[in-house]
Structure formats: C-alpha cells, structure tokens
Design a protein around this motif. Structure first.
Motif, PDB file in Angstrom:
ATOM      1  N   TYR A  74      36.503  53.662  35.147  1.00 17.56           N
ATOM      2  CA  TYR A  74      36.175  53.568  36.563  1.00 17.56           C
ATOM      3  C   TYR A  74      34.722  53.958  36.824  1.00 17.56           C
ATOM      4  N   GLY A  77      31.156  52.453  43.368  1.00 13.91           N
ATOM      5  CA  GLY A  77      30.113  51.596  43.887  1.00 13.91           C
ATOM      6  C   GLY A  77      28.988  52.416  44.488  1.00 13.91           C
ATOM      7  N   CYS A  90      31.303  44.344  42.088  1.00 11.88           N
ATOM      8  CA  CYS A  90      31.935  44.742  40.826  1.00 11.88           C
ATOM      9  C   CYS A  90      31.811  43.638  39.776  1.00 11.88           C
ATOM     10  N   LYS A  91      32.044  42.383  40.172  1.00 12.81           N
ATOM     11  CA  LYS A  91      31.959  41.271  39.224  1.00 12.81           C
ATOM     12  C   LYS A  91      30.553  41.129  38.657  1.00 12.81           C
ATOM     13  N   ALA A  97      34.112  43.504  34.621  1.00  7.09           N
ATOM     14  CA  ALA A  97      34.306  44.449  35.724  1.00  7.09           C
ATOM     15  C   ALA A  97      34.926  43.743  36.933  1.00  7.09           C
ATOM     16  N   GLN A  98      35.733  44.467  37.679  1.00  6.92           N
ATOM     17  CA  GLN A  98      36.352  43.957  38.890  1.00  6.92           C
ATOM     18  C   GLN A  98      36.648  45.122  39.814  1.00  6.92           C
ATOM     19  N   LEU A  99      36.955  44.801  41.060  1.00  2.00           N
ATOM     20  CA  LEU A  99      37.381  45.840  41.985  1.00  2.00           C
ATOM     21  C   LEU A  99      38.589  46.544  41.366  1.00  2.00           C
ATOM     22  N   TYR A 182      35.662  51.411  44.197  1.00  2.40           N
ATOM     23  CA  TYR A 182      35.538  51.672  42.763  1.00  2.40           C
ATOM     24  C   TYR A 182      35.722  50.376  41.989  1.00  2.40           C
ATOM     25  N   CYS A 183      34.952  50.250  40.919  1.00  5.39           N
ATOM     26  CA  CYS A 183      35.080  49.131  39.995  1.00  5.39           C
ATOM     27  C   CYS A 183      35.813  49.623  38.749  1.00  5.39           C
ATOM     28  N   SER A 184      36.419  48.697  38.030  1.00  5.48           N
ATOM     29  CA  SER A 184      37.104  49.090  36.796  1.00  5.48           C
ATOM     30  C   SER A 184      36.883  48.067  35.697  1.00  5.48           C
TER      31      SER A 184
END
Length: 318
Positions: A74, A77, A90-91, A97-99, A182-184
């Motif tokens: 994680y 942002g 995120c992308k 990476a994604q939301l 947050y991105c993951s």
C-alpha cells in the motif's frame, strides 16, 4: 575495490505475458544488495533485437516506499482526489498499481492502521444491496465483509456506492468528494530476495515467441535467467450457447480471434482459463481458435464470461 557476493537467480514468475508488455516479472535471487540497484533485465528476441529495462529490488515483497500487508503493498496518494482521479493516479504510479484492494483481514488491519480520516479504496457496491461490492477486475469483495464494516455501516444513502476505509473499518461513501486514497500492488511473497523487471513491449515487427532473458549487473556481469514467452491476447468473438441452467454444467464454446490457442494451451508457461464472473474454470481446446469450458452453478441472471491468461483477466463477453 569492493568485492560483493555473486547474484544467483533461482526462479522467476510469470513465465509468459502479452506482447503489449507491462507484466511484473519477479526474479527470486540471493544477495540483492544496493550494489545491484543499477542492474537491468535484457530481453533478446529471435531476430537479435535487445530490449533493456531497469531491475528494481523489492523489500518484503514490495517496492521501496510501499507498506507490506499479507497480499498487498500500500501507498498513500500524495493529494486528495475524487474516485475517478484517484484511480487514474494509481494506474499512472507504476505498472500493476491500482486504487487499493483489500483481500484479507490482515490487509484491512494494515490499511486501517495507515488511515487518518476516510480514504477511498477500489471497490464499488451495489446500490440496492450494499453488502455486494466488486473490485475493478470484476471480482467480488470477499473475506472482509461483513466483519470489516465500521459501526453503523453499510450506509443506506442512495447516492453512496463507493467503498472506503477509516481507522474503525469499512464504510460506504460517494465518488465525487475529494479525499485521501490509497494505491495497492500485489505483494510478491517469497523466502528469497527479489528483483522486479517490467516486461517491455514486443514490437509489431517481432513474432510472438520466446525471448531470452538476462540480468546485467553493473553494466558488465551477465547472468542468464532463461526465457520469457510473449503471446497474442485472444479477443472473444462468440460465446455459445448464450444461456444455460443456474445449476451449471453447460458446455460453453468460446471462439476467439487468436489462431494459436493450441500452442498456448500446450505450453506449460501459460495458464488459460475461462472466467464466469470471478469464478475461474478450466478450458479444453476445441480447435486453434476456440476452447470449451463447463459453466459453474450461479444465481439466475446475466454473468460476464471472459478468458484469463496467467490469472490476469483479458477479454470479456456478457
């Protein structure tokens, strides 16, 4: 002169990926030290073309600056944004990476400990049933619902369908308010140290085939890894029959644009499966451009049928 330990590569995943590139190739190694941070992965095609990408070391299965949970890494942002903006940020952050996704109770616990206030994550919930939520790839939110809800949640407000998290648990909120997010990334769990290389795009002038892969250390030492198979992503053209009983067991034929499915199915480096919603089932080759799969039991109603290669969702058909 500083002597450093040799780097040994014990294995890597995935073994194959689409010719569009952007697969996260993870190499399991020993002695991944700061001396190797300027290393590169070299992909060499049949024609002799060389494509170089930077190799990045991972710490505890995550890149530098990311926080490890059980299945996810994680990162917060940098500025408050609405959901659509946050998803794009995120992308663009890095490949894969994604939301934020939350797949386990431990993931939720870690994220709750990071959050101050309310933060958007990457799931949308059904307006008529807030307990049914889905991630970007169409898979349902599991394991963390219903036990993960904050007190008084899920919200019943008609306009609120976006999953968010706060220190006390999950909640439902709107998509338009700018807030923290947050991105993951998928965490790459391993008993060894790791290097990550993002596979480059295979140029149109090159045929889809295996390419040799090397790791080049400090611009001089070359370590042969093995090979990586590039494949053409199949596009679904037809699904037959278009319906079947909710008890499942219908033989479904999926016709694609790819005339090389035989080679893909026989190659041990490729896992080709059918997806009914987020349920994965095995495929059986019918001919060079079609496969069959057995429908699973499901609730009455439409479901999206898709194909996945190496557990990554590809083309879909409703």
């Amino acid at each position: 002169v500083t002597y450093i330990a040799d780097l040994h590569v014990y294995g890597y995943q995935p073994l194959s990926g689409p010719r569009a590139g952007s697969s996260r190739m993870i190499l399991s190694c020993d002695h991944v030290k700061s001396q190797w941070e300027n290393s590169i992965c070299r992909f060499k095609t049949i024609s002799g073309r060389q494509m170089n990408v930077t190799a990045e070391s991972l710490s505890n299965g995550c890149p530098s600056g990311w926080t490890a949970a059980s299945t996810q890494c994680y990162m917060k942002g940098s500025a408050n944004q609405n959901r659509a903006q946050a998803a794009d940020t995120c992308k663009a952050l890095r490949t894969g990476a994604q939301l934020a996704r939350i797949l386990t109770v431990d993931d939720l616990t870690v994220l709750r400990g990071m959050v101050s206030g309310i933060a958007t994550v990457g799931a949308v919930c059904d307006a008529s049933n807030r307990t049914i939520c889905t991630w970007f790839d169409g898979s349902q939110v599991r394991n963390i619902i219903p036990s993960g809800w904050a007190s008084g949640q899920p919200s019943a407000a008609v306009t609120d369908t976006i999953l968010a998290v706060q220190s006390t648990g999950l909640l439902i909120t709107d998509s338009t308010t700018s807030r923290a997010f947050y991105c993951s990334l998928d965490r790459m769990v391993s008993d060894t140290e790791q290097l990550e290389c993002i596979t480059p795009v295979l140029p149109d002038s090159e045929i889809s085939a295996s390419v040799a892969v090397d790791v080049i250390l400090n611009n001089q030492t070359v370590i042969n890894v093995d090979s990586f198979l590039y494949f053409d992503v199949p596009v679904i053209q037809k699904v037959s029959p278009p319906s079947g009983p909710s008890t499942g067991s219908t033989v479904v034929t999926v016709v694609t644009s790819n005339s090389n499915l035989t080679a893909l199915e026989k190659d041990s480096r490729v896992s080709l499966r059918c997806m009914f919603g987020d349920v994965s089932v095995a495929t059986t080759r019918l001919n060079d451009s079609a496969v069959t799969c057995i429908s699973p039991a499901s609730a009455v109603g439409p479901v999206t049928i898709g194909l996945s290669l190496n557990e990554k969702h590809l083309d879909t058909h409703t």
